[in-house]
Structure formats: C-alpha cells, structure tokens
Design a protein around this motif. Structure first.
Motif, PDB file in Angstrom:
ATOM      1  N   ASP A  81       0.829  -1.214   0.000  1.00 36.27           N
ATOM      2  CA  ASP A  81       0.000   0.000   0.000  1.00 36.27           C
ATOM      3  C   ASP A  81       0.862   1.261   0.000  1.00 36.27           C
ATOM      4  O   ASP A  81       0.567   2.223  -0.702  1.00 36.27           O
ATOM      5  CB  ASP A  81      -0.929   0.020   1.215  1.00 36.27           C
ATOM      6  CG  ASP A  81      -2.030  -1.030   1.140  1.00 36.27           C
ATOM      7  OD1 ASP A  81      -2.244  -1.600   0.048  1.00 36.27           O
ATOM      8  OD2 ASP A  81      -2.670  -1.276   2.183  1.00 36.27           O
TER       9      ASP A  81
ATOM     10  N   LYS B  36       2.330   1.810  -3.488  1.00 35.71           N
ATOM     11  CA  LYS B  36       1.329   2.345  -4.419  1.00 35.71           C
ATOM     12  C   LYS B  36       1.052   3.822  -4.138  1.00 35.71           C
ATOM     13  O   LYS B  36       0.889   4.618  -5.063  1.00 35.71           O
ATOM     14  CB  LYS B  36       0.031   1.543  -4.321  1.00 35.71           C
ATOM     15  CG  LYS B  36       0.119   0.173  -4.916  1.00 35.71           C
ATOM     16  CD  LYS B  36      -1.176  -0.605  -4.688  1.00 35.71           C
ATOM     17  CE  LYS B  36      -1.008  -2.051  -5.087  1.00 35.71           C
ATOM     18  NZ  LYS B  36      -2.163  -2.862  -4.694  1.00 35.71           N
ATOM     19  N   THR B  37       1.002   4.186  -2.871  1.00 35.80           N
ATOM     20  CA  THR B  37       0.737   5.573  -2.497  1.00 35.80           C
ATOM     21  C   THR B  37       1.866   6.488  -2.968  1.00 35.80           C
ATOM     22  O   THR B  37       1.622   7.554  -3.545  1.00 35.80           O
ATOM     23  CB  THR B  37       0.555   5.696  -0.968  1.00 35.80           C
ATOM     24  OG1 THR B  37      -0.565   4.895  -0.583  1.00 35.80           O
ATOM     25  CG2 THR B  37       0.325   7.130  -0.540  1.00 35.80           C
TER      26      THR B  37
ATOM     27  N   GLU C 196       4.053   5.870  -5.359  1.00 36.99           N
ATOM     28  CA  GLU C 196       4.029   5.904  -6.825  1.00 36.99           C
ATOM     29  C   GLU C 196       2.966   6.878  -7.331  1.00 36.99           C
ATOM     30  O   GLU C 196       3.201   7.633  -8.274  1.00 36.99           O
ATOM     31  CB  GLU C 196       3.753   4.510  -7.394  1.00 36.99           C
ATOM     32  CG  GLU C 196       4.914   3.580  -7.338  1.00 36.99           C
ATOM     33  CD  GLU C 196       4.570   2.164  -7.806  1.00 36.99           C
ATOM     34  OE1 GLU C 196       3.370   1.796  -7.831  1.00 36.99           O
ATOM     35  OE2 GLU C 196       5.508   1.423  -8.129  1.00 36.99           O
ATOM     36  N   GLY C 197       1.800   6.860  -6.698  1.00 42.90           N
ATOM     37  CA  GLY C 197       0.731   7.784  -7.085  1.00 42.90           C
ATOM     38  C   GLY C 197       1.138   9.226  -6.867  1.00 42.90           C
ATOM     39  O   GLY C 197       0.889  10.086  -7.726  1.00 42.90           O
ATOM     40  N   LEU C 198       1.777   9.499  -5.746  1.00 40.41           N
ATOM     41  CA  LEU C 198       2.242  10.860  -5.464  1.00 40.41           C
ATOM     42  C   LEU C 198       3.302  11.281  -6.463  1.00 40.41           C
ATOM     43  O   LEU C 198       3.283  12.408  -6.957  1.00 40.41           O
ATOM     44  CB  LEU C 198       2.787  10.938  -4.037  1.00 40.41           C
ATOM     45  CG  LEU C 198       3.324  12.299  -3.592  1.00 40.41           C
ATOM     46  CD1 LEU C 198       2.265  13.393  -3.729  1.00 40.41           C
ATOM     47  CD2 LEU C 198       3.819  12.206  -2.150  1.00 40.41           C
ATOM     48  N   GLN C 199       4.197  10.367  -6.780  1.00 37.24           N
ATOM     49  CA  GLN C 199       5.245  10.666  -7.762  1.00 37.24           C
ATOM     50  C   GLN C 199       4.624  11.024  -9.117  1.00 37.24           C
ATOM     51  O   GLN C 199       5.010  12.014  -9.745  1.00 37.24           O
ATOM     52  CB  GLN C 199       6.178   9.458  -7.901  1.00 37.24           C
ATOM     53  CG  GLN C 199       7.315   9.672  -8.867  1.00 37.24           C
ATOM     54  CD  GLN C 199       8.145   8.421  -9.063  1.00 37.24           C
ATOM     55  OE1 GLN C 199       7.703   7.309  -8.791  1.00 37.24           O
ATOM     56  NE2 GLN C 199       9.354   8.590  -9.552  1.00 37.24           N
ATOM     57  N   LYS C 200       3.658  10.247  -9.556  1.00 36.48           N
ATOM     58  CA  LYS C 200       2.990  10.532 -10.840  1.00 36.48           C
ATOM     59  C   LYS C 200       2.245  11.859 -10.783  1.00 36.48           C
ATOM     60  O   LYS C 200       2.250  12.638 -11.743  1.00 36.48           O
ATOM     61  CB  LYS C 200       2.025   9.398 -11.203  1.00 36.48           C
ATOM     62  CG  LYS C 200       2.721   8.135 -11.615  1.00 36.48           C
ATOM     63  CD  LYS C 200       1.733   7.015 -11.880  1.00 36.48           C
ATOM     64  CE  LYS C 200       2.464   5.724 -12.178  1.00 36.48           C
ATOM     65  NZ  LYS C 200       1.549   4.588 -12.354  1.00 36.48           N
ATOM     66  N   HIS C 201       1.603  12.125  -9.660  1.00 38.17           N
ATOM     67  CA  HIS C 201       0.850  13.366  -9.504  1.00 38.17           C
ATOM     68  C   HIS C 201       1.789  14.577  -9.574  1.00 38.17           C
ATOM     69  O   HIS C 201       1.480  15.566 -10.245  1.00 38.17           O
ATOM     70  CB  HIS C 201       0.083  13.355  -8.184  1.00 38.17           C
ATOM     71  CG  HIS C 201      -0.856  14.488  -7.999  1.00 38.17           C
ATOM     72  ND1 HIS C 201      -1.982  14.658  -8.765  1.00 38.17           N
ATOM     73  CD2 HIS C 201      -0.815  15.542  -7.151  1.00 38.17           C
ATOM     74  CE1 HIS C 201      -2.601  15.757  -8.390  1.00 38.17           C
ATOM     75  NE2 HIS C 201      -1.911  16.314  -7.409  1.00 38.17           N
TER      76      HIS C 201
ATOM     77  N   LYS D  49       2.695  15.195 -13.118  1.00 38.28           N
ATOM     78  CA  LYS D  49       1.600  15.828 -13.865  1.00 38.28           C
ATOM     79  C   LYS D  49       1.499  17.317 -13.533  1.00 38.28           C
ATOM     80  O   LYS D  49       1.225  18.139 -14.412  1.00 38.28           O
ATOM     81  CB  LYS D  49       0.273  15.129 -13.587  1.00 38.28           C
ATOM     82  CG  LYS D  49       0.176  13.762 -14.228  1.00 38.28           C
ATOM     83  CD  LYS D  49      -1.140  13.084 -13.887  1.00 38.28           C
ATOM     84  CE  LYS D  49      -1.198  11.693 -14.475  1.00 38.28           C
ATOM     85  NZ  LYS D  49      -2.443  11.000 -14.132  1.00 38.28           N
TER      86      LYS D  49
END
Length: 104
Positions: free
Chosen positions: A64, A67-68, A70-75, A78
């Motif tokens: 978890d 994934k969190t 990775e999501g922050l990195q992608k955000h 962007k």
C-alpha cells in the motif's frame, strides 16, 4: 490597480522543483522496495506460524505504501507538466501581444 505579470522562466523553475521532488520520491522508492518486499519481510519475521499474520500485515502495508508513493510521484510529474505547459502558453501569449502592440 497593480500590474500582474507571469514570468515563464520562473514558472519553468517552479515546474522543475516538482520534477525534482518526483525524482527524489522515485529514488526513495527504489531504496524502499528491496527492504520491504515479501522476501525481506519473511526473512525479518522468520517462518514461525504465529508470525504469519504479522508478516502478511507488513507485506500488505508495504504494498500500500509503495502504491501511495508511486501515485504521489505521478501526480507531482503531472503538476510539473501542467506548469511547464502554462509557461509555454504564457510565453506564446506574451509574444503575440508584443507583436500586436508593435504593429505586426
């Protein structure tokens, strides 16, 4: 009324700071993964039957967390992309307005 000015160069620097934070997160995640993968967690807790519940919880938590991050990195990436695009648009608008005022 005071003037309002957007400096595309400053926006590009601002975008770069988001890119750098995203890169730092990626580097931290790369260091985190081998220390918290299922094998490392099993090695840390051993194979006692009573530790299986704890081991499973840590593996799930680790996944978890990964994934969190990775999501922050992608955000963050962007956000950087959006700021860079805005800087390009601002520069193009400035050039177009300059041309209008110069009679082009």
């Amino acid at each position: 009324m005071s003037g309002f000015h957007i400096d595309p160069g400053e926006m590009a620097k601002f975008a770069k700071s988001f890119e750098e934070r995203a890169q730092e997160l990626g580097e931290a995640l790369a260091k985190f993964r081998p220390k918290t993968d299922a094998e490392a967690i099993h090695d840390g807790f051993g194979m006692l039957t009573e530790s299986e519940e704890v081991t499973s919880a840590y593996i799930e938590l680790s996944g978890d967390m990964e994934k969190t991050v990775e999501g922050l990195q992608k955000h963050l990436g962007k956000i950087a992309d959006g700021i860079k695009q805005n800087a390009k648009n601002t520069e193009a608008a400035d050039e177009a307005l300059s041309g209008i005022f110069k009679g082009k």
